[in-house]
Design a protein around this motif. Structure first.
Motif, short mmCIF file in Angstrom:
data_model
loop_
_atom_site.label_atom_id
_atom_site.label_comp_id
_atom_site.label_asym_id
_atom_site.label_seq_id
_atom_site.Cartn_x
_atom_site.Cartn_y
_atom_site.Cartn_z
N THR A 116 3.46 1.63 -5.21
CA THR A 116 4.52 2.09 -5.52
C THR A 116 4.76 2.83 -4.19
OG1 THR A 116 4.26 2.25 -7.88
CG2 THR A 116 6.26 3.23 -7.07
N TYR A 117 3.92 3.68 -3.29
CA TYR A 117 4.37 4.15 -2.62
C TYR A 117 2.88 3.72 -0.85
CZ TYR A 117 1.89 8.43 -3.04
OH TYR A 117 0.46 9.44 -3.45
N GLY A 118 3.31 3.21 0.34
CA GLY A 118 2.13 3.16 1.38
C GLY A 118 1.28 1.39 0.38
N GLY A 119 2.57 0.90 -0.27
CA GLY A 119 2.02 -1.05 0.30
C GLY A 119 2.17 -1.37 0.61
N TYR A 120 2.27 -2.88 0.68
CA TYR A 120 3.06 -3.67 1.23
C TYR A 120 4.45 -4.36 0.34
CZ TYR A 120 4.63 -7.69 4.10
OH TYR A 120 5.32 -8.82 4.61
N ASP A 121 4.77 -4.46 1.30
CA ASP A 121 6.58 -4.46 0.49
C ASP A 121 6.61 -6.21 1.61
OD1 ASP A 121 8.58 -5.20 -0.26
OD2 ASP A 121 9.90 -3.38 -0.66
N ASP A 125 8.87 -6.71 4.30
CA ASP A 125 8.65 -6.90 5.17
C ASP A 125 8.09 -5.54 6.23
OD1 ASP A 125 6.37 -7.97 7.07
OD2 ASP A 125 8.04 -8.03 8.37
N THR A 126 7.64 -4.37 5.38
CA THR A 126 7.66 -2.77 5.23
C THR A 126 6.98 -2.55 4.23
OG1 THR A 126 8.87 -1.05 6.41
CG2 THR A 126 9.17 -2.38 4.19
N ASN A 127 6.26 -0.43 4.49
CA ASN A 127 5.46 -0.28 3.23
C ASN A 127 6.53 -0.29 1.82
OD1 ASN A 127 4.13 0.07 5.62
ND2 ASN A 127 4.72 2.15 6.25
N THR A 128 6.16 0.17 0.63
CA THR A 128 6.05 0.59 -0.31
C THR A 128 6.98 2.27 -0.11
OG1 THR A 128 4.42 1.05 -1.22
CG2 THR A 128 5.84 -1.42 -1.47
N HIS A 129 8.08 2.24 -0.61
CA HIS A 129 8.46 3.67 -0.74
C HIS A 129 8.16 4.25 -2.26
CE1 HIS A 129 9.08 4.16 3.48
NE2 HIS A 129 9.81 3.46 3.07
N GLY A 130 8.24 5.31 -2.48
CA GLY A 130 7.89 6.14 -3.73
C GLY A 130 9.04 6.77 -4.14
N GLY A 131 9.08 8.02 -5.43
CA GLY A 131 9.82 8.03 -6.39
C GLY A 131 10.77 9.23 -5.78
N TYR A 132 10.57 9.29 -4.56
CA TYR A 132 11.11 11.17 -4.00
C TYR A 132 12.14 10.62 -3.17
CZ TYR A 132 6.40 13.63 -3.81
OH TYR A 132 4.98 14.40 -3.84
N SER A 133 13.29 9.67 -4.18
CA SER A 133 13.96 9.15 -4.06
C SER A 133 15.33 8.47 -4.85
CB SER A 133 13.85 8.16 -3.16
OG SER A 133 13.58 7.14 -4.16
#
Length: 350
Positions: A116-121, A125-133
């Motif tokens: 959910t975060y820190g993976g490849y989107d 074409d970037t990092n995944t970003h998590g739920g602090y959003s």
């Protein structure tokens, strides 16, 4: 691809505090669900990743993989959820969907699983970003249904702490008359006690502190063994079918292996890294005892857990915070100064 800028909390280096920033979310695709995030749990993994403790973080990073929120938009091909539904997202937002693990509902072991975060989107074409959003956009295959009658903030840690303990309980077929022990009473440990108790097992907590006895029994533990008491540890030898070790730091596993019965298994859930002191194999060989590891759960298993929690009225014990308190919460978490999980009220980000 069209994107939308949303508010988030993250960090740009391992030494920096988390702060407000803007991130991009993709516009909804055919199978996508857009979620207005209401609550996000705070996991030890969030802290480790933000501070690059595992040596693999790419910045900037926006943590958070215990997400509960409301569906605000859906793609034209979505069939599982509708606008207005309360849903959840855990540690996974994508996988290859074609390997043997994915075909057997074990997406957490897919070689191409996307965190959910820190993976490849792959979309941006970037990092995944998590739920602090504010919001998140996720393929419907990775969006879960939430029992409507449960406390939504208390559900959030079930998406990580809950499934991390549920998956081994199910894999090792814990049920009525099983003898289960839990090492460590924290975010994982308190959920392990609740779930094992609800499955009908006889549950014991290993703890270094007598101060945990009352809390453990209130959560559903039948017994507490003080692990620093040699006499108590000797009396426990050969007792347990399954031990879930939830301690996130380096420690000695050997005393716990000795308390397994024949064919018993110690499952490592909390600690990542080399073992020190080394594990002595003699009791394992002489008693066909095992030491194993386990990682969260697949999507079907996580939904099974949420349904089980709904049936048994199980949620995490939590302290709700504002997003602006996250850096203080990280420091308190390092001191084990929370019972037992922080959950961010994401309205505070507005």
């Amino acid at each position: 691809m069209k994107t939308k800028s949303v508010k988030a909390y993250g960090t740009e280096s391992p030494e920096a505090n988390l702060k407000q920033m803007q991130i991009d979310r993709r516009e909804v695709l055919s199978k996508d669900i857009e979620i207005d995030i209401m609550y996000c749990g705070v996991c030890h993994s969030d802290l480790h990743f933000a501070r690059n403790d595992w040596g693999m973080t790419q910045y900037p990073v926006v943590p958070g993989h215990e997400i509960v929120g409301k569906v605000t938009n859906i793609g034209s091909g979505v069939s599982k959820h509708k606008i207005g539904d309360i849903v959840a997202v855990g540690c996974l937002v994508d996988s290859c969907q074609t390997c043997d693990n994915c075909k057997n509902d074990l997406e957490q072991y897919c070689p191409e699983w996307v965190g959910t975060y820190g993976g490849y989107d792959k979309h941006l074409d970037t990092n995944t970003h998590g739920g602090y959003s504010e919001t998140i956009v996720v393929d419907e295959a990775f969006v879960l249904s939430v029992p409507k009658h449960l406390d939504l903030a208390g559900i959030a840690p079930v998406l990580c702490a809950g499934i991390t303990t549920w998956s081994p309980l199910r894999h090792w077929k814990v049920g009525k008359d099983s003898k289960v022990a839990i090492v460590g009473l924290g975010g994982l440990g308190h959920m392990a006690i609740k779930l094992a108790h609800a499955l009908g097992a006889h549950v014991t907590l290993f703890s270094r502190s007598k101060n945990k006895i009352e809390d453990a029994k209130a959560l559903g533990a039948d017994d507490v063994i003080i692990s620093t008491d040699q006499n108590e540890m000797e009396k426990a030898m050969g007792q347990f079918d399954v031990i879930l070790d939830t301690v996130p730091y380096e420690h000695d596993f050997n005393p716990y292996i000795a308390t397994l019965n024949t064919n018993g298994t110690l499952v490592v859930l909390g600690y990542l890294g080399p073992l020190e002191p080394p594990v002595v194999t003699v009791p394992m060989i002489m008693g066909r005892k095992s030491m194993a590891g386990s990682l969260i759960g697949g999507i079907a298993e996580t939904q099974e857990l949420l349904d089980f929690c709904g049936k048994h009225n199980i949620t995490s014990d939590i302290e709700v915070i504002k997003i602006q308190e996250i850096n203080e919460a990280y420091e308190r978490m390092l001191k084990s100064d929370v019972k037992y999980r922080f959950v961010i009220d994401m309205k505070s980000l507005a």
